[in-house]
Write an enzyme that holds these catalytic residues in place. Structure first.
Site, PDB file in Angstrom:
ATOM      1  N   LYS A 119       0.877  -1.313   0.135  1.00 15.40           N
ATOM      2  CA  LYS A 119      -0.178   0.243   0.006  1.00 15.40           C
ATOM      3  C   LYS A 119       0.917   1.315   0.039  1.00 15.40           C
ATOM      4  O   LYS A 119       0.346   2.307  -0.488  1.00 15.40           O
ATOM      5  CB  LYS A 119      -1.112  -0.177   1.031  1.00 15.40           C
ATOM      6  N   LYS A 135      -2.644   1.281   9.486  1.00 12.00           N
ATOM      7  CA  LYS A 135      -2.922   0.284   8.297  1.00 12.00           C
ATOM      8  C   LYS A 135      -1.617  -0.715   8.140  1.00 12.00           C
ATOM      9  O   LYS A 135      -0.544  -0.172   7.823  1.00 12.00           O
ATOM     10  CB  LYS A 135      -3.546   0.623   7.245  1.00 12.00           C
ATOM     11  N   GLY A 163      -9.303  -5.814   5.932  1.00  9.48           N
ATOM     12  CA  GLY A 163      -9.464  -5.143   7.240  1.00  9.48           C
ATOM     13  C   GLY A 163      -8.507  -5.622   8.309  1.00  9.48           C
ATOM     14  O   GLY A 163      -8.611  -5.361   9.416  1.00  9.48           O
ATOM     15  N   ARG A 205      -7.320  -7.872  -8.614  1.00 10.78           N
ATOM     16  CA  ARG A 205      -7.996  -9.127  -9.057  1.00 10.78           C
ATOM     17  C   ARG A 205      -9.261  -8.646  -9.118  1.00 10.78           C
ATOM     18  O   ARG A 205      -9.811  -7.543  -8.993  1.00 10.78           O
ATOM     19  CB  ARG A 205      -7.775  -9.870  -7.493  1.00 10.78           C
ATOM     20  N   VAL A 218     -15.361  -9.465  -5.206  1.00 12.69           N
ATOM     21  CA  VAL A 218     -16.497 -10.035  -4.890  1.00 12.69           C
ATOM     22  C   VAL A 218     -17.761  -9.000  -5.445  1.00 12.69           C
ATOM     23  O   VAL A 218     -18.716  -9.953  -5.957  1.00 12.69           O
ATOM     24  CB  VAL A 218     -16.807 -10.032  -3.436  1.00 12.69           C
TER      25      VAL A 218
END
Length: 460
Positions: A117, A159, A166, A293, A296
């Protein structure tokens, strides 16, 4: 190189989705599975199935050598990782490439770059994409971190530099919070991703989570507009929509163009998602991360654009150029996806795997259910609780919400506790209907409005 056979290196509803997309293209499919998944729907649908290990994901779906062994023995051309598991594992993508196979997704170097990130923030900055105020690089020392948070002010989010979903995330409202959470986040990130590196960024208090679907062939890139994913519980998405509601058209244009600029900066290949926080109060948006990717929630984008994203991934991986021009991508109507999990929302979302005694799936115009379920299926206790996704399309958002409410009323999964009651409550909630939500909306709502909704149904 054209693809004639694919090994599906995943399970559940996404494995079913990939198999059906491949079969529509006339491509042979091989499904790998754990011992616990011998009876799953994807195994029944695939042309061939190979057991690769015991129920533990670490010894089956996350076992790179076992997956590659199955690929070699079945003579496939390509491997599709789906989402989760090894889908954003650069070492796996490289191992697939080194084995002379096609990885259906970005190149391993792009996964490695964008999966970190901190590095992804640097790429975004180079592409002119605004980022949330925070650290410019990884922070391994809490003393250095203190200086940064004192400068940007509280609240801040700590993070993990690697990974997602999460994990490795903490919100600090004060310096005392920060000093307590920093080592906890590092330890969790190390355990989850093998990397304890962190970064910090400013918390946008009433942020909305908006993400842009991108497609690239390594030379060109386009966007397929955006999705709204603000309804989250513990930073896990629950309900997604496309397009984002109440988003000014000039912001939509700038947001989507910035995602394409980032994709072109790295020569992106395949499907991906560029995620942002949008500040309703100021109209500003900020880059968060890239998911390298299929997501969902990809079906809501498919419903409003008519583009089969999984088929497009397969074509691109086989060497084809993008078959879609940006000017041909348009928004038609509105779509909402509800994640149906084997969890009991009335009992603190307690997981509830078990036997599907009966399955009643809603049907009709604009209704789609992507799932792994069938009557008599025993849902195993070893994996993610997602059972499927109810996706509903309407000519407008109001029309979509009406159709969704009707679909949920006609939906039954007998034998399991599921999140269907949660979605019924959301679909009838005035704040949701008005689009007055943000990333911190759902958890307090569960303690008030949802409990009131459940009580009203019990009384009735």
């Amino acid at each position: 190189m054209s693809i004639s056979s694919i090994l599906v290196a995943n399970r559940g509803e996404i494995a079913v989705r990939i198999i059906r997309a491949a079969q529509a293209l006339g491509i042979r499919t091989v499904q790998v599975h754990s011992a616990a998944d011998r009876d799953m729907l994807a195994v029944k649908l695939a042309d061939q199935a190979v057991e690769i290990g015991p129920p533990s994901a670490a010894k089956s779906y996350l076992n790179i050598e076992a997956v590659l062994k199955a690929a070699r023995e079945t003579g496939v051309d390509a491997v599709h990782p789906g989402y989760g598991f090894l889908s954003e594992n650069a070492a796996f993508a490289k191992a697939v490439e080194d084995a002379g196979l096609i990885f259906i997704g970005p190149r391993h170097d792009a996964i490695s770059l964008l999966g970190d990130k901190v590095e992804a923030r640097k790429v975004a900055s180079r592409a002119g994409v605004p980022t949330v105020p925070g650290s410019n690089g990884r922070i391994d020392d809490i003393a250095a971190a203190r200086e940064i948070v004192e400068e940007i002010g509280f609240p801040v989010m700590i993070k993990a530099a690697a990974g997602g979903g999460g994990r490795g995330i903490r919100i600090a409202e004060s310096m005392e919070d920060f000093e307590r959470h920093f080592p906890q986040a590092s330890a969790e990130a190390l355990a989850a991703f093998g990397d304890g590196g962190l970064y910090v960024e400013k918390v946008i208090t009433r942020a909305r989570h908006v993400e842009v679907q991108i497609l690239g062939d390594g030379r060109n890139a386009i966007h397929c507009f955006e999705r709204e994913c603000s309804l989250q519980r513990r930073r896990q998405k629950v309900w997604e929509e496309a397009p984002s509601f109440r988003l000014p058209e000039n912001v939509r244009k700038a947001l989507c163009e910035s995602a394409v600029a980032l994709a072109r900066e790295v020569g992106y290949r395949g499907a991906g998602t560029v995620e942002y926080l949008y500040d309703d109060e100021t109209g500003a948006f900020y880059f968060i991360e890239v998911n390298t990717r299929i997501q969902v929630e990809h079906p809501v984008t498919e419903m409003i654009t008519g583009i089969d994203l999984v088929q497009e991934m397969i074509r691109i991986a086989g060497g084809a150029e993008l078959s879609i021009r940006q000017e041909d991508v348009a928004i038609r109507g509105h779509a909402i996806e509800c994640r149906i999990n084997a969890e009991d929302p009335m009992r603190g979302f307690l997981p509830g795997p078990g036997l599907v005694e009966a399955l009643g799936v809603p049907e009709g115009d604009g209704v789609r259910f992507d799932t792994m379920l069938y009557d008599g299926y025993q849902v195993p206790p070893f994996y993610d609780s997602l059972l499927g996704k109810l996706i509903v399309w309407g000519e407008s958002r109001d029309h979509c919400l009406d159709r969704l409410g009707e679909a949920l009323d006609n939906f039954e999964i007998r034998g399991l506790a599921t999140t269907i009651p949660l979605h019924k409550a959301l679909a009838s909630d005035p704040s949701v209907a008005a689009g007055d939500v943000h990333t911190r909306f759902l958890e307090p709502w569960l303690e008030t409005e949802f409990k009131a909704f459940v009580a009203s149904k019990e009384v009735a």
